[in-house]
Design a protein around this motif. Structure first.
Motif: not given
Length: 138
Positions: A29-35
């Protein structure tokens, strides 16, 4: 971060995930938010991110490949060589299954963004919708 997360979960008496699935999900989820933030900062609008062109998809993959952060499961990073094992989206082939009537059925093969349905198969959505007549959200 993971140790602190574990201490807080145990202190509150919450179920603890010893396999790390919860921390992996949190990191995804963090990776997608950062992306999403990086892509918005690069000038893409939400419509372009929802229905990505091949160029936008390639840019998103490159942004994910560059990602480095301290996550719930530990340090998150990918090898510089995008085709190296564990480098991220290797565009491997995988089987697509759909749960129908309480059991799973193989309905096709996906590679990257391409989906090939098995002969005579289609994805079925609620309300009797299908790939040829998808729900409005798709």
């Amino acid at each position: 971060f993971r140790e602190e997360y574990s201490r807080r979960v145990q202190r509150k008496g919450l179920p603890h995930d010893d396999q790390g699935y919860a921390s992996n999900a949190a990191d995804a989820v963090c990776m997608m938010a950062r992306l999403f933030k990086a892509m918005r900062d690069a000038g893409y609008d939400s419509g372009e991110l929802h229905a990505m062109s091949e160029i936008t998809y390639a840019h998103a993959l490159a942004k994910m490949q560059e990602s480095k952060f301290s996550g719930a499961a530990g340090h998150i990073a990918f090898p510089a060589n995008a085709s190296q094992y564990a480098a991220g989206d290797l565009l491997q082939q995988f089987e697509v299954n759909q749960k129908v009537g309480g059991s799973y059925k193989a309905v096709g093969i996906a590679v990257g963004r391409d989906l090939s349905m098995s002969e005579g198969e289609t994805l079925v959505f609620s309300g009797g919708k299908s790939l040829s007549d998808p729900p409005t959200m798709l």
